[in-house]
Write an enzyme that holds these catalytic residues in place. Sequence first.
Site, PDB file in Angstrom:
ATOM      1  N   LYS A 244       0.864  -1.186   0.000  1.00  0.00           N
ATOM      2  CA  LYS A 244       0.000   0.000   0.000  1.00  0.00           C
ATOM      3  C   LYS A 244       0.894   1.227   0.000  1.00  0.00           C
ATOM      4  O   LYS A 244       1.697   1.427   0.909  1.00  0.00           O
ATOM      5  CB  LYS A 244      -0.905  -0.003   1.239  1.00  0.00           C
ATOM      6  CG  LYS A 244      -1.710   1.292   1.428  1.00  0.00           C
ATOM      7  CD  LYS A 244      -2.661   1.205   2.639  1.00  0.00           C
ATOM      8  CE  LYS A 244      -3.357   2.540   2.907  1.00  0.00           C
ATOM      9  NZ  LYS A 244      -4.246   2.488   4.099  1.00  0.00           N
ATOM     10  N   LYS A 256     -10.701  12.532   7.669  1.00  0.00           N
ATOM     11  CA  LYS A 256     -10.230  12.190   9.015  1.00  0.00           C
ATOM     12  C   LYS A 256     -10.208  13.444   9.884  1.00  0.00           C
ATOM     13  O   LYS A 256      -9.883  14.526   9.383  1.00  0.00           O
ATOM     14  CB  LYS A 256      -8.786  11.668   8.944  1.00  0.00           C
ATOM     15  CG  LYS A 256      -8.631  10.250   8.458  1.00  0.00           C
ATOM     16  CD  LYS A 256      -7.163   9.833   8.534  1.00  0.00           C
ATOM     17  CE  LYS A 256      -6.927   8.471   7.901  1.00  0.00           C
ATOM     18  NZ  LYS A 256      -7.561   7.352   8.611  1.00  0.00           N
ATOM     19  N   ASP A 267       1.230   6.299   5.596  1.00  0.00           N
ATOM     20  CA  ASP A 267       0.304   5.331   4.994  1.00  0.00           C
ATOM     21  C   ASP A 267       0.863   4.654   3.742  1.00  0.00           C
ATOM     22  O   ASP A 267       0.168   3.897   3.076  1.00  0.00           O
ATOM     23  CB  ASP A 267      -1.031   6.027   4.698  1.00  0.00           C
ATOM     24  CG  ASP A 267      -2.216   5.096   4.888  1.00  0.00           C
ATOM     25  OD1 ASP A 267      -2.053   4.074   5.565  1.00  0.00           O
ATOM     26  OD2 ASP A 267      -3.296   5.398   4.350  1.00  0.00           O
ATOM     27  N   ASP A 326     -12.348   6.608   3.340  1.00  0.00           N
ATOM     28  CA  ASP A 326     -11.151   6.435   4.174  1.00  0.00           C
ATOM     29  C   ASP A 326     -10.690   4.974   4.204  1.00  0.00           C
ATOM     30  O   ASP A 326      -9.600   4.680   4.676  1.00  0.00           O
ATOM     31  CB  ASP A 326     -11.437   6.953   5.584  1.00  0.00           C
ATOM     32  CG  ASP A 326     -10.179   7.183   6.393  1.00  0.00           C
ATOM     33  OD1 ASP A 326      -9.081   7.202   5.797  1.00  0.00           O
ATOM     34  OD2 ASP A 326     -10.299   7.348   7.628  1.00  0.00           O
ATOM     35  N   GLU A 328      -9.462   3.294   1.887  1.00  0.00           N
ATOM     36  CA  GLU A 328      -8.929   3.408   0.525  1.00  0.00           C
ATOM     37  C   GLU A 328      -7.800   2.433   0.230  1.00  0.00           C
ATOM     38  O   GLU A 328      -7.558   2.095  -0.930  1.00  0.00           O
ATOM     39  CB  GLU A 328      -8.441   4.851   0.287  1.00  0.00           C
ATOM     40  CG  GLU A 328      -7.021   5.161   0.771  1.00  0.00           C
ATOM     41  CD  GLU A 328      -6.818   5.004   2.266  1.00  0.00           C
ATOM     42  OE1 GLU A 328      -7.813   5.049   3.016  1.00  0.00           O
ATOM     43  OE2 GLU A 328      -5.660   4.822   2.707  1.00  0.00           O
ATOM     44  N   ARG A 330      -7.416  -0.732   0.780  1.00  0.00           N
ATOM     45  CA  ARG A 330      -7.867  -1.995   0.164  1.00  0.00           C
ATOM     46  C   ARG A 330      -8.231  -1.768  -1.310  1.00  0.00           C
ATOM     47  O   ARG A 330      -8.100  -2.679  -2.123  1.00  0.00           O
ATOM     48  CB  ARG A 330      -9.046  -2.560   0.970  1.00  0.00           C
ATOM     49  CG  ARG A 330     -10.237  -1.666   1.035  1.00  0.00           C
ATOM     50  CD  ARG A 330     -11.221  -2.036   2.153  1.00  0.00           C
ATOM     51  NE  ARG A 330     -10.745  -1.606   3.480  1.00  0.00           N
ATOM     52  CZ  ARG A 330     -11.360  -1.883   4.625  1.00  0.00           C
ATOM     53  NH1 ARG A 330     -12.449  -2.608   4.631  1.00  0.00           N
ATOM     54  NH2 ARG A 330     -10.869  -1.437   5.778  1.00  0.00           N
TER      55      ARG A 330
END
Length: 476
Positions: A244, A256, A267, A326, A328, A330
């Site tokens: 990711k 968020k 992330d 949020d 996102e 996956r």
Amino acid sequence: MNVTFSSAEPLSLAADAVALPVGKDLAGIEAYESALGAGLADFAKSAGFSGSAGTALILPSLGRVAASTVILAGVGEAHVGDLRKAALKVGREARALGAASLVSALELDGQVAIEALSAGNYTFDRYKKEDDRKAALTDVTLPGDGSGVDAGAALVRAKWQSLARDLVNLPAADLYPESLAQWTRDHLGALEGVEVEVWDEDELAARNCVGIIAVGQGSVRQPRLIRATYRPENAKDHIALVGKGVTFDAGGLSLKPSPYMQTMRCDMGGSATVLAAFGAAVELGLPVALDVFVGAAENMVDGNSFKLGDVLTYNNGVTVEIHNTDAEGRLVLADCLIEACKVEGVNHLVDAATLTGACVIAVGPDFTALFTDDDTMATDMMAAAEAAGEGYWRLPLHAAYKSMLKADWAQIKNVGGRDAGATTAALFLQHFVDGPAWAHLDIAGSSFHEKGGNAYAAGATGEPVRSVINWIASKA
Ligand code: BES
Ligand code: ZN
Ligand code: ZN
């Protein structure tokens, strides 16, 4: 970092710092009293130092020993876990001192020592004032003659772990999908036998990578799919790695709250993990064919952001209804998993992602959550993590919970309910895996620590890079 081995008395070796082991309840401290002074044990006690693993007491040597500073390193019970903690702490203290040279008298495996000292010594200070930066270790002397120690391999592993940490720590203003792609060209493309390919926004559209496009479409930083391949002649296995690479996760329209957004440059930790493990595996010459796929996108708020209620139709036919922008990670991983499964000959597939807050709630900062239906993979990956001194905890990939993803308008939705959030995210990913034995690593807790602990400085930890390298090595 240069590593040398010496059987000489550590206290006789000149260096910026010397690290001396002290066991639980100050076990063994008396051995240093003749050199450092008769009151050493009493002083340590009054300073609150008891020798528990991962603690240290710093003393100026005042000319009593050859090194400038003495680091009394608590080794607790002196088993490998405690010694590793001690070496991490020594690395950190050396950095705080600005020590460039270190003599370590800790009795532990040379490779473990090198990796732990290096990980402890790491700091991310490139945005600090020059005066506030401390020197890194350049010369380390370890006890013994170094026989049986592959210091070169340990340094390679340590280097890639540090590179992963740099990537994760970089602010999103400086690390975005195209700059992550450039990093990959620079660092992986430079390795012999490695091909790097980057799909830009047009290529992504042509190839219908709907998840990466949807997540990235609210940002002026265009999304990328970054891939690299390695095909050694003597390959014993063929592994695909997926990461990711959400370079900033604002949450999209499901925005968020600020406190949760603060650290969301982290992330892309999954991409840093797999890119670094790939680089290390190649540099170590492991005889394994490798593919890496990174879905890189910035999840932002914009007039062009993807929306709740949108339906994405993936290349494998699965349709996904968006219930929360949020969730996102996956969505970008799904495209990568589909592509990875298309590669001929891949028989193992591993993805790494800072996927869910639920994972952090479940296992906290000390564990990567492991999901797989393949018990052999689970056993091998747990063993690889154990050997790396990193925490893995297997959580259920419970098929019955697939019903939690049922959607009204499409095949599945991109969130389950409140229950088992890390598991429903893993089950979502499973819809895009077809063929190879697969494991999913949720590294939301383990790869980034908002506050520094005993083991790592604040920020990226570089976990679970070495566990993934170990596991790849186990297939070689
Ligand atoms: N990037 C986050 C997960 C995360 C949380 C990583 C904390 C690191 C630390 C992910 O994209 C996310 O926001 N997940 C949501 C999913 C939810 C909407 C189903 C979450 O965990 O809240
Ligand atoms: Zn998110
Ligand atoms: Zn995310």
